[in-house]
Design an enzyme around this catalytic site. Structure first.
Site, PDB file in Angstrom:
ATOM      1  CB  ILE A 437      -3.585   0.890   4.038  1.00  0.00           C
ATOM      2  CG1 ILE A 437      -5.118   0.830   4.006  1.00  0.00           C
ATOM      3  CG2 ILE A 437      -3.033  -0.523   4.109  1.00  0.00           C
ATOM      4  CD1 ILE A 437      -5.764   0.336   5.295  1.00  0.00           C
ATOM      5  CB  SER A 439       2.326   3.448   0.866  1.00  0.00           C
ATOM      6  OG  SER A 439       1.195   2.909   0.236  1.00  0.00           O
ATOM      7  CD  GLU A 490       4.177   1.679   3.999  1.00  0.00           C
ATOM      8  OE1 GLU A 490       4.451   1.035   2.971  1.00  0.00           O
ATOM      9  OE2 GLU A 490       3.234   1.387   4.750  1.00  0.00           O
ATOM     10  CG  ASP A 605       0.776  -3.875   5.976  1.00  0.00           C
ATOM     11  OD1 ASP A 605      -0.217  -3.544   6.651  1.00  0.00           O
ATOM     12  OD2 ASP A 605       1.552  -3.058   5.445  1.00  0.00           O
ATOM     13  CG  HIS A 700      -7.343  -1.662  -6.078  1.00  0.00           C
ATOM     14  ND1 HIS A 700      -8.087  -1.744  -4.928  1.00  0.00           N
ATOM     15  CD2 HIS A 700      -6.192  -2.309  -5.835  1.00  0.00           C
ATOM     16  CE1 HIS A 700      -7.409  -2.433  -4.026  1.00  0.00           C
ATOM     17  NE2 HIS A 700      -6.258  -2.785  -4.545  1.00  0.00           N
TER      18      HIS A 700
HETATM   19  N1  GLN Z   1       1.355  -0.749   4.211  1.00  0.00           N
HETATM   20  C1  GLN Z   1       1.365  -1.096   2.827  1.00  0.00           C
HETATM   21  C2  GLN Z   1       1.037   0.128   1.993  1.00  0.00           C
HETATM   22  O1  GLN Z   1       0.278   0.921   2.412  1.00  0.00           O
HETATM   23  C3  GLN Z   1       0.381  -2.181   2.523  1.00  0.00           C
HETATM   24  C4  GLN Z   1       0.407  -2.572   1.084  1.00  0.00           C
HETATM   25  C5  GLN Z   1      -0.379  -3.823   0.767  1.00  0.00           C
HETATM   26  O2  GLN Z   1      -1.257  -4.204   1.474  1.00  0.00           O
HETATM   27  N2  GLN Z   1      -0.091  -4.474  -0.310  1.00  0.00           N
HETATM   28  O3  GLN Z   1       1.508   0.290   0.889  1.00  0.00           O
HETATM   29 ZN    ZN Z   2      -3.552  -3.811   0.659  1.00  0.00          ZN
END
Ligand code: GLN
Ligand code: ZN
Length: 761
Positions: A437, A439, A490, A605, A700
């Site tokens: 996603i 990071s 990131e 995002d 999570h």
């Molecule tokens: N691109 C962001 C990450 O990977 C997305 C974070 C999020 O969705 N809150 O940290």
């Molecule tokens: Zn997310």
């Protein structure tokens, strides 16, 4: 006994002006501090808050303290502790923290957003067997504590109906049970507490009912009526003040106006309660109307003249008019005065919690004593408001021109079929491509490097060198793992919104402007004060560098316009949709530059897409028009062969499912690991036919999912989505995790995708 509320605020921040409570909590949780130390920190913060509010001149001082969350507090006060936490056999404070944070053996209560704010509350669980009583007396004890300091506080609790409407049925509850079924039992416990508070000497109690700013059924409105009829009718109780906020109370206002309570609170900032609506409510004539005139959710100085005019027109309509904030000040930082590095002009336009208290006091006095007495304060406020309205720097004519010249096709791309074909030609990805996603774990090293740059301890060139080293490491790791679409990781970002705000014109950042997000977690929302544009490319160099290291496609990574607005304090002098379009255009420049720099995939995002959805259904359409349009405006400047991704952090789409379709992203990643892929069927039902990456790994939790488990999830996903549209990815960014978990988890993900892919033909 205080017969009137006078001037008040509905609640005050509690984390501490220097986040003292956060630190004390985290020390306690890490077993580095004792319970006594934690309690002492909390006690001294409360004393400071109560004294500050009293000395500032508020007539009624709320006690809105909480160790973690006020919804959890109210549930615990009335004994709504699910058995699995009671069974842990912990002391009361640790049982409370177990519900908030979980333990090794029991996960925490579910957490979700407090209405349309960025604050998260814990969702109480209520079943038919939940026994309500006054189980915890912290609120009574705090009243005595304040009294000893010479302050007669007004205890604040979540009202019984809102508490139940925010709760969910206990997992063992029979089908069809709803927490509201228990309202009569819960009201008995509230009644008991009210009597006890009266015996302790409490004059006023505040019971918040914000749930009624959203659409409610007849049954729910009836529950509100019955509840306040019952609570109002008990003998020997404190006076009751019931505010509803975050919008218009609709039919609930009439119900509260005729209930046997003493004060009703109306939000005149978020609600569009017109004064005439109130004049029809004869029930108000013997009540106090607490007019929420000072915005509790935003940081701008109040237009005191306008607020006073509103207050004055209310005078004849209620027995008494008091001045208050629109909602609790929990949602704004403590004090502008400490922001010594903030842009000097912008600073004069701002009002944080401490300043808002002064505004309330001035309004209250002006209302009682007449404007003349307060001319000095009123003039100062008038000047600040006028300065902001007339300031050149809030307007950027080139941004306005660009907005005016937009054509519908600027927010539209070619048909998906065309895009899909060209993207496949260009990217040549296998079926079931694997990606992340965005990071990667934010190691201590990475955080230290950013801090060192900020503190001026290292040169910019040194910083760039170290960050590039990190990017290279992350790219090599992804190649080694065998992921198909890579990211740069990131490392340069403190926060996905703050980072962009710091690089866009029209925003300022605070140094100490922390706001509680949940528990001990705080965020520092940027302040969007003027027209937004992008002076220079922001992320392009980092992404281009990552792409230069590999033949595999790297995804450029940006935060979308809706999320940037949702997690900032936004200007209130123009429609949100216009502000969104400005942010979208700034991002569009970035998207186009990423493409020009060789990035063939760009992810924008929008995890906050659902959060900004208005509370009332009649307002949805407008939002669902402009929000996806802003996203499309940001992403439609690229060639058809460039693949646009988006990411949303949840899987209960409900009301925003059409908006997700309307984003028109080529690929959408969502959370799904915890909901077992059921969401895919929902997406199918509304005709969603783009690429989809249901998260197959719950980031999570520290748990590493095994290969078979991911295979099973992917197979389940294939029931609803054809292989050529299905992606394999975790359900969110990896920044809060460690490499110890991330590496094996991603390895399992890549292997699982390969296994499923091999069975496709
Ligand atoms: N691109 C962001 C990450 O990977 C997305 C974070 C999020 O969705 N809150 O940290
Ligand atoms: Zn997310």
């Amino acid at each position: 006994m205080a017969t009137t509320i006078g001037s008040t605020v509905l609640g005050y921040p509690r984390i501490g002006p220097n986040r003292e409570l956060k630190r004390a909590l985290e020390r306690y949780w890490a077993s580095r501090g004792s319970e006594a130390e934690l309690r002492e920190t909390a006690r001294s913060l409360r004393a400071d808050t109560w004294r500050t509010l009293r000395e500032a001149g508020l007539d009624s001082v709320p006690d809105s303290f909480s160790f973690y969350d006020h919804v959890l507090d109210t549930a615990v006060t009335f004994g709504a502790v699910p058995q699995r936490y009671a069974d842990l056999g912990l002391n009361p404070l640790d049982t409370y923290f177990a519900m908030a944070r979980g333990t090794d053996s029991v996960p925490p209560l579910e957490m979700t957003k407090w209405f349309d704010t960025n604050y998260h509350y814990l969702v109480p669980e209520i079943g038919p067997d939940t026994r309500f009583s006054v189980a915890d007396r912290a609120v009574v004890e705090r009243f005595h504590e304040a009294l000893e300091l010479g302050v007669r506080t007004r205890p604040v609790l979540v009202g019984p109906v809102t508490l139940l409407l925010l709760s969910k049925p206990d997992p063992d509850a029979p089908e069809g049970f709803s927490p509201l079924d228990s309202v009569d039992k819960l009201v008995l416990a509230y009644a008991e507490l009210l009597r006890e508070l009266r015996r302790a000497g409490v004059d006023w109690v505040q019971l918040d009912e914000p749930a009624f700013a959203a659409d409610r059924t007849r049954r729910e409105l009836d529950a509100l009526r019955d509840t306040y009829h019952a609570l109002g009718s008990i003998g020997d109780r404190p006076k009751l003040f019931v505010p509803g906020y975050f919008g218009d109370l609709g039919d609930a206002l009439g119900i509260l106006a005729s209930a046997p309570i003493e004060a009703v609170g109306v939000d005149f900032v978020a609600g569009d309660s017109r004064v005439d609506d109130l004049s029809a409510l004869t029930g108000l004539r013997d009540k106090t109307l607490v007019a929420g005139l000072v915005d509790g959710r935003n940081v701008w100085r109040t237009d005191l003249d306008r607020a006073l005019t509103t207050a004055a027109t209310l005078l004849g309509m209620a027995g008494d008019v008091a001045v208050g904030t629109s909602c609790s000040l929990l949602h704004v930082p403590y004090d502008v005065a400490v922001e010594t590095h903030l842009d000097a002009q912008v600073r004069t336009w701002l009002s944080f919690a401490r300043q808002k208290v002064d505004e309330v006091v001035v309004l209250g006095r002006a209302l009682r004593e007449g404007r003349d007495e307060l001319e000095g304060e009123l003039v100062a406020a008038r000047r600040a408001v006028a300065d902001r309205n007339g300031a050149d720097r809030v307007r950027d004519e080139s941004v306005r021109r660009r907005l005016a010249e937009l054509r519908p096709q600027d927010a539209r791309r070619a048909d998906y079929a065309v895009r899909q074909h060209e993207q496949q030609e260009q990217l040549r990805l296998p079926a079931l491509p694997t990606t992340t996603i965005g990071s990667f774990p934010q190691t201590t090293e990475v955080r230290k490097t950013r801090a060192a740059l900020r503190a001026g301890e290292i040169e910019h060139s040194e910083y760039v060198g170290r960050m590039r080293g990190e990017i290279e490491r992350v790219v090599r790791l992804q190649e080694e793992l065998g992921l198909d679409v890579l990211v740069h990781g990131e490392p340069e970002r403190n926060d996905m919104v703050q980072y962009f705000a710091e690089h866009l014109a029209g925003f300022v950042s605070t140094e100490h402007g922390w706001v509680q997000s949940y528990g001990s977690r705080c965020v520092r929302p940027p302040i969007l004060f003027g027209d937004v544009s992008r002076p220079e490319p922001i992320s392009v160099e980092w992404s281009a560098y990552a792409q230069s290291l590999t033949d595999r496609p790297v995804k450029g990574m940006l935060t979308g316009p809706v999320t940037i607005l949702a997690w900032s304090f936004v200007r209130d002098d123009q429609p949100l949709a216009d502000t969104a379009r400005q942010v979208a255009l700034a991002l569009r420049d970035e998207v186009c530059d990423l493409e020009a720099a060789g990035l063939r995939i760009i992810q924008v995002d929008e995890p906050a897409l659902r959060e900004l959805l208005p509370l009332r259904a009649w307002q949805h359409k407008e939002y669902l028009d402009w929000a996806p349009e802003a996203f499309r405006l940001a992403t439609s400047g690229v060639r058809e062969s460039t693949q646009v991704h988006t990411h949303l952090c949840y899987s209960e789409f409900g009301d925003v499912i059409d908006a997700i379709v309307a984003l028109d992203a080529d690929v959408t990643s969502i959370e799904a690991a915890r909901s077992r892929m059921e969401v895919l069927a929902d997406l199918d039902t509304v005709g969603f036919a783009r690429g989809i990456g249901p998260g197959v790994y719950d980031i999570h939790s520290p748990r590493v999912p095994d290969e078979d488990e991911i295979v099973a999830l992917l197979r389940a996903a294939l029931d609803a989505v054809p292989a050529r549209r299905l992606w394999a990815n975790p359900d969110c960014g990896l920044k809060t995790r460690g490499y110890g978990e991330v590496e094996p988890a991603l390895r399992n993900l890549v292997n699982a995708a390969a296994r499923v892919r091999n069975t496709l033909r």
